[in-house]
Design an enzyme around this catalytic site. Structure first.
Site: not given
Length: 395
Positions: A82, A140
């Site tokens: 991400d 994350e």
């Protein structure tokens, strides 16, 4: 060692141009947590091209499966995918093409490293043993991605985990691993105070949520300064406080958002209890009510000594011995720690800071940039760990 460090590093260096291409495409197309759909389609396109099987339990979770066909350990390699809601200001030719989003923490590099590792292991079939699961993990950045992977049950068979994070706090070319707490356990909380609004000229008829919130901001600081031993690392930050609309109306609602972090469970429980007690007591003192959403995002990252020794062994031969160094404990967080509920792990770091290359800016900064020369070394380290752990790791 079934494959020499020299051969592993040579194979990784031969794919440097491909690694840079993959990295730059990922950097151009950042996607924030829970929205990494294009990213995982991109990952899968390469796995398909290389005939590497994978599991896809969600559009933004991909687990590449490399089976040697020989008995050995199952090794889990985590690569987060991400990006962040940050407007990029690097002015690189491959800068983000998505306004307001960028890979400002190196997860694009991690994804490229994971793909390079998959390819290297695939091309080395017959020369290593065991199984590798390369986990391309979403979300994350404080959004529960590791738990989403764990909930699938698809990594329950992993015997040992390894992850690499590129790190701009360390000089480029250094490989870092130590059996220490690397980062903190992270809680994120939202507090909603509800009072009774009214005219600013008649406060006696109101219950001011803003005043309650202001007192709470100051009081919560004492949870660390007066309830936690000064010998025990802990912190609490209120990062957002919103209350009221205009100057002559008493605020009916106040919303505070923050985080607290610790390195052990005892301190974490103390802070959780203290946050709840203090919030409700101060709210009641102002005739307000309180709602608290306190979420545990990640455990403390504490490297296992045995896994760390293996990681350091796998670093030797990739860089000079004086470039294999320890790690500092920081109050940052990473949900890689949550994989420790399954098996022991090592969370390693690769230094990328080089002022001449402008790769020394802090993570989450709009000018954060990757030292692309570190991509092959990182692939070699991750592949070496998979190969050695597959052959040597025993529970």
């Amino acid at each position: 060692m079934s494959i020499s460090q020299e051969l592993i590093l040579s194979a990784a260096r031969h794919m440097q141009d491909d690694l840079i291409h993959i990295f730059r495409e990922l950097h151009r197309h950042p996607e924030i947590a829970h929205h990494e759909i294009w990213t995982h389609q991109f990952i899968r396109s390469f796995l398909d091209q290389w005939a590497i099987p994978y599991l896809s339990p969600a559009p933004n979770i991909t687990i590449a499966i490399l089976e040697s066909g020989k008995e050995g350990a199952t090794v889990g390699l985590r690569c987060d995918t991400d990006a962040l809601p940050v407007q990029e200001e690097t002015f690189l030719p491959y800068a983000s093409q998505i306004p307001g989003m960028m890979h400002a923490c190196g997860h694009d590099a991690h994804t490229a490293i994971g793909l390079g590792t998959a390819r290297l292991l695939k091309e080395s079939m017959g020369k290593w043993q065991g199984k590798a699961k390369i986990i391309f993990q979403p979300a994350e950045e404080g959004e529960g991605g590791a738990d989403e992977v764990l909930e699938t049950g698809l990594v329950n068979d992993v015997d040992v985990f390894f992850s690499i994070h590129v790190w701009s706090h360390y000089p480029a070319g250094t490989l870092r691993a130590a059996a220490v707490p690397v980062s903190a356990a992270v809680n994120m909380f939202t507090i909603r105070l509800l009072g009774k609004g009214g005219h600013g000229a008649t406060p006696e008829k109101c219950h001011d949520a803003l005043v309650a919130g202001a007192e709470l901001v100051s009081a919560l600081q004492t949870l660390v300064s007066r309830r936690v031993s000064p010998m025990e690392p802990a912190l609490l930050t209120i990062g957002s406080f919103h209350a009221g609309t205009v100057g002559n109306i008493v605020a009916e609602e106040a919303v505070l958002k923050g985080t607290f972090r610790s390195l052990n469970e005892e301190t974490r429980l103390l802070l959780e209890k203290g946050l709840s007690e203090m919030t409700h007591q101060i709210a009641a003192a102002h005739h307000c009510t309180a709602e608290i959403d306190d979420r545990r995002l990640s455990d403390a990252v504490i490297n296992d000594p045995r896994v760390t020794e293996l990681a350091k062994k796998c670093a030797r031969g990739l860089v000079p011995d004086d470039c294999i160094l320890g790690q500092d404990t920081r109050m940052l967080g990473d949900d890689f720690a949550n994989y420790g509920r399954i098996a022991p792990y090592c969370y390693a770091q690769v230094g990328i800071a080089d002022e001449k290359k402008q790769t020394h800016y802090a993570h989450h900064n709009s000018r954060f940039a990757m030292d692309e020369d570190m991509l092959p070394i990182s692939v070699a380290w991750m592949a070496s760990f998979a190969i050695n752990a597959g052959a040597e790791w025993k529970k």
